[in-house]
Design a protein around this motif. Structure first.
Motif, short mmCIF file in Angstrom:
data_model
loop_
_atom_site.label_atom_id
_atom_site.label_comp_id
_atom_site.label_asym_id
_atom_site.label_seq_id
_atom_site.Cartn_x
_atom_site.Cartn_y
_atom_site.Cartn_z
N LYS A 249 -39.29 48.53 -91.02
CA LYS A 249 -39.21 49.72 -90.19
C LYS A 249 -37.77 50.01 -89.80
O LYS A 249 -36.91 49.12 -89.86
CB LYS A 249 -40.08 49.56 -88.94
CG LYS A 249 -41.56 49.43 -89.21
CD LYS A 249 -42.37 49.30 -87.94
CE LYS A 249 -42.16 47.95 -87.27
NZ LYS A 249 -43.05 47.74 -86.12
N PHE A 250 -37.53 51.25 -89.36
CA PHE A 250 -36.18 51.65 -88.96
C PHE A 250 -35.70 50.85 -87.75
O PHE A 250 -34.51 50.57 -87.62
CB PHE A 250 -36.18 53.15 -88.64
CG PHE A 250 -34.82 53.71 -88.34
CD1 PHE A 250 -34.00 54.18 -89.36
CD2 PHE A 250 -34.34 53.76 -87.03
CE1 PHE A 250 -32.75 54.69 -89.08
CE2 PHE A 250 -33.10 54.27 -86.74
CZ PHE A 250 -32.29 54.74 -87.78
N THR A 251 -36.61 50.49 -86.87
CA THR A 251 -36.26 49.81 -85.62
C THR A 251 -36.27 48.29 -85.73
O THR A 251 -36.08 47.60 -84.73
CB THR A 251 -37.24 50.24 -84.52
OG1 THR A 251 -38.58 49.97 -84.94
CG2 THR A 251 -37.09 51.73 -84.20
N ASP A 252 -36.48 47.75 -86.93
CA ASP A 252 -36.50 46.30 -87.08
C ASP A 252 -35.12 45.70 -86.81
O ASP A 252 -34.07 46.34 -87.06
CB ASP A 252 -36.97 45.91 -88.48
CG ASP A 252 -38.47 46.08 -88.65
OD1 ASP A 252 -39.16 46.22 -87.62
OD2 ASP A 252 -38.94 46.09 -89.80
N SER A 253 -35.12 44.48 -86.34
CA SER A 253 -33.87 43.76 -86.08
C SER A 253 -33.29 43.24 -87.38
O SER A 253 -34.00 43.09 -88.39
CB SER A 253 -34.14 42.59 -85.13
OG SER A 253 -35.05 41.68 -85.71
N PRO A 254 -31.99 42.95 -87.41
CA PRO A 254 -31.38 42.42 -88.64
C PRO A 254 -32.03 41.12 -89.10
O PRO A 254 -32.14 40.88 -90.31
CB PRO A 254 -29.92 42.23 -88.24
CG PRO A 254 -29.70 43.18 -87.12
CD PRO A 254 -30.98 43.23 -86.37
N GLU A 255 -32.43 40.26 -88.16
CA GLU A 255 -33.06 38.99 -88.54
C GLU A 255 -34.38 39.22 -89.27
O GLU A 255 -34.68 38.56 -90.27
CB GLU A 255 -33.29 38.13 -87.30
CG GLU A 255 -32.02 37.65 -86.60
CD GLU A 255 -31.39 38.73 -85.74
OE1 GLU A 255 -32.05 39.79 -85.53
OE2 GLU A 255 -30.23 38.54 -85.30
N LYS A 256 -35.18 40.17 -88.77
CA LYS A 256 -36.47 40.44 -89.41
C LYS A 256 -36.29 41.06 -90.79
O LYS A 256 -37.06 40.76 -91.72
CB LYS A 256 -37.30 41.37 -88.51
CG LYS A 256 -38.74 41.54 -88.96
CD LYS A 256 -39.53 42.35 -87.95
CE LYS A 256 -40.99 42.46 -88.39
NZ LYS A 256 -41.79 43.23 -87.39
N VAL A 257 -35.28 41.90 -90.92
CA VAL A 257 -35.02 42.51 -92.22
C VAL A 257 -34.52 41.48 -93.22
O VAL A 257 -34.91 41.48 -94.40
CB VAL A 257 -34.01 43.66 -92.08
CG1 VAL A 257 -33.61 44.21 -93.44
CG2 VAL A 257 -34.60 44.79 -91.23
N GLU A 258 -33.68 40.56 -92.75
CA GLU A 258 -33.19 39.49 -93.63
C GLU A 258 -34.33 38.58 -94.07
O GLU A 258 -34.31 38.04 -95.18
CB GLU A 258 -32.11 38.68 -92.92
CG GLU A 258 -30.80 39.44 -92.73
CD GLU A 258 -29.77 38.64 -91.97
OE1 GLU A 258 -30.09 37.47 -91.61
OE2 GLU A 258 -28.67 39.15 -91.73
N ALA A 259 -35.32 38.39 -93.19
CA ALA A 259 -36.47 37.56 -93.57
C ALA A 259 -37.27 38.20 -94.70
O ALA A 259 -37.98 37.50 -95.44
CB ALA A 259 -37.37 37.32 -92.37
N LEU A 260 -37.16 39.52 -94.85
CA LEU A 260 -37.85 40.25 -95.92
C LEU A 260 -36.94 40.45 -97.13
O LEU A 260 -37.24 41.28 -98.01
CB LEU A 260 -38.34 41.60 -95.40
CG LEU A 260 -39.40 41.56 -94.31
CD1 LEU A 260 -39.68 42.97 -93.78
CD2 LEU A 260 -40.69 40.92 -94.81
N ASN A 261 -35.79 39.71 -97.17
CA ASN A 261 -34.86 39.74 -98.31
C ASN A 261 -34.26 41.13 -98.53
O ASN A 261 -34.26 41.68 -99.63
CB ASN A 261 -35.55 39.26 -99.60
CG ASN A 261 -36.07 37.84 -99.50
OD1 ASN A 261 -35.40 36.97 -98.89
ND2 ASN A 261 -37.24 37.58 -100.06
N SER A 262 -33.76 41.73 -97.44
CA SER A 262 -33.11 43.04 -97.55
C SER A 262 -32.03 43.13 -96.49
O SER A 262 -31.85 42.21 -95.67
CB SER A 262 -34.15 44.15 -97.36
OG SER A 262 -33.56 45.41 -97.50
N SER A 263 -31.30 44.26 -96.50
CA SER A 263 -30.24 44.49 -95.51
C SER A 263 -30.66 45.62 -94.58
O SER A 263 -31.43 46.52 -94.96
CB SER A 263 -28.94 44.85 -96.21
OG SER A 263 -29.06 46.07 -96.92
N LEU A 264 -30.12 45.59 -93.35
CA LEU A 264 -30.47 46.60 -92.36
C LEU A 264 -30.01 47.99 -92.80
O LEU A 264 -30.69 48.99 -92.53
CB LEU A 264 -29.86 46.23 -91.01
CG LEU A 264 -30.25 47.11 -89.82
CD1 LEU A 264 -31.75 47.04 -89.57
CD2 LEU A 264 -29.46 46.70 -88.58
N THR A 265 -28.87 48.06 -93.49
CA THR A 265 -28.36 49.37 -93.95
C THR A 265 -29.30 50.01 -94.94
O THR A 265 -29.60 51.21 -94.84
CB THR A 265 -26.97 49.19 -94.58
OG1 THR A 265 -26.08 48.59 -93.63
CG2 THR A 265 -26.42 50.54 -95.01
#
Length: 422
Positions: free
Chosen positions: A157-173
């Motif tokens: 999601k757009f509002t996810d934290s960087p840690e949660k996005v990294e756990a899904l093997n992606s970048s926040l950008t």
């Protein structure tokens, strides 16, 4: 989230099962862990749901047409009770009840989609939270978490934290760029869909509660999508973007082929239909015959565009019949009149000769030969006595005519005076 799971548990399992079935098909083509396999599964789910909702869409169109026919009555109520808003609302509700119409019928497809939307939202959120749901087991859960759409995980999601996005093997950008583009496209498609309905397929000259409702939806829904879209997973954004594109295409088809009477879309459609009938001399199919039949049956109740359509056929030497069939007629004979009756072409009127101006008439009278007697000469008087100087008589000219006219004598042959009784 447990509350949502309990409310939509009856639909969560069927939705997850449909997604898994489509995933098994696309996974064999693109790979089971790819974003194409999972993304196309969601798109296919949307198409399946919208096909099932076609009867509701037809009902929505009929309700919209019914509201359109009630607009003249609504305008009368508004003018009659313009200073009493409460009485105006009561009369409007009474009119809806008598005619069996509902101004909220246009929202039926959206309301019917809501359970599927929340069920899909809960399925994708469970995938992001690493929880199994419905028929999605641990193996499918791991495959779904690996799926990326343009670099953004399916459950991010757009509002996810960087840690949660990294756990899904992606970048926040990547996640924010992809979600922002999809939110903008989703809002624009919703606005354009509602705008083409308002500008092309609805008569905006009459201000009614129905028109106010449609205008409100045109501006409110895009804002709702933009505000709440930042909390939607990428998979839900794919779902809503596909839904909006489907709705836009479906509405464009309806506006192009079955427009609302009295709208700009009807004017364009009847113009195309008139050109085709004038070219081929007949209607193409049953639907066109039904449209022509409905227009002929209206008689004097036809709107401006329908009258123009009938007159165009008459000018082309064609006649629209009561059964919707168009036949050729000689010189516009047997053409449909404005009141729906049959008329026959009248015979051309006899053209009257133009009267010459006074100057030309005077000039033509002066140009007569000198030997030809005029109306003021003695030759024209049947009671005139011949004189001995008849051979030496001078032809009467303009001078004698003017002198006699000035003396008050009447022009033309004169009546002889009766002898005096004395």
């Amino acid at each position: 989230m447990d509350t949502i799971a309990s409310l939509f548990s009856f639909i969560t399992t069927p939705v997850s099962w449909v997604i898994v079935q489509f995933h098994s098909v696309y996974g064999s083509l693109f790979g089971p862990d790819t974003g194409w396999a999972w993304g196309l599964s969601i798109v296919s789910l949307v198409i399946l749901i919208r096909i099932c909702l076609i009867p509701l869409f037809v009902k929505q169109i009929k309700a919209t047409r019914a509201m359109q026919t009630l607009q003249p009555e609504m305008k009368k109520i508004q003018e009659r009770y313009k200073n009493d808003k409460q009485r105006q609302s009561e009369e409007m509700m009474k009119l809806y009840k008598e005619t069996g119409t509902n101004p909220l019928s246009s929202c039926l497809p959206i309301l019917a989609q809501s359970p599927f939307f929340f069920a899909l939202y809960h399925v994708l959120n469970s995938i992001a939270s690493n929880d199994t749901i419905g028929v999605i087991n641990e193996r499918l859960l791991e495959s779904a978490q690996k799926a990326h759409i343009f670099g953004a995980p399916l459950a991010a999601k757009f509002t996810d934290s960087p840690e949660k996005v990294e756990a899904l093997n992606s970048s926040l950008t990547d996640v924010r760029v992809v979600t922002a583009i999809m939110i903008v496209l989703m809002s624009l498609s919703q606005f354009y869909t509602q705008r083409q309905l308002m500008t092309k397929n609805v008569d905006t000259t009459v201000k009614t509660p129905f028109m106010q409702q449609q205008k409100m939806l045109m501006y409110v829904f895009p804002v709702i999508f933009a505000v709440f879209g930042i909390n939607f997973p990428v998979g839900v954004l794919v779902y809503w973007l596909t839904t909006n594109v489907w709705t836009m295409g479906q509405q464009m088809y309806v506006i192009h082929n079955n427009p609302t009477p009295g709208s700009k879309a009807q004017a364009a459609y009847l113009e195309r239909l008139s050109k085709h009938i004038a070219k081929h001399g007949k209607t193409r199919n049953r639907r066109e015959r039904a449209i022509v039949k409905a227009i002929v049956a209206k008689g004097r109740d036809r709107n401006e565009y329908e009258r123009k359509f009938i007159n165009g056929l008459n000018k082309a030497g064609l006649a629209a019949q009561t059964d919707g069939v168009v036949i050729k007629s000689e010189n516009g004979a047997d053409a449909q009149a404005e009141d729906g009756t049959t008329t026959t072409a009248a015979a051309p009127k006899r053209q009257q000769p133009k009267r010459q101006p006074k100057s030309k008439r005077h000039h033509s009278g002066a140009a007569k030969p000198a030997g030809e007697p005029t109306s003021l000469t003695k030759a024209d008087d049947p009671d005139a006595k011949p004189s001995g100087n008849e051979g030496n008589a001078k032809p009467a000219g303009n001078g004698s005519t003017r002198s006699r006219a000035q003396s008050g004598q009447r022009k033309g042959p004169q009546r002889p005076k009766s002898p005096s009784k004395k």
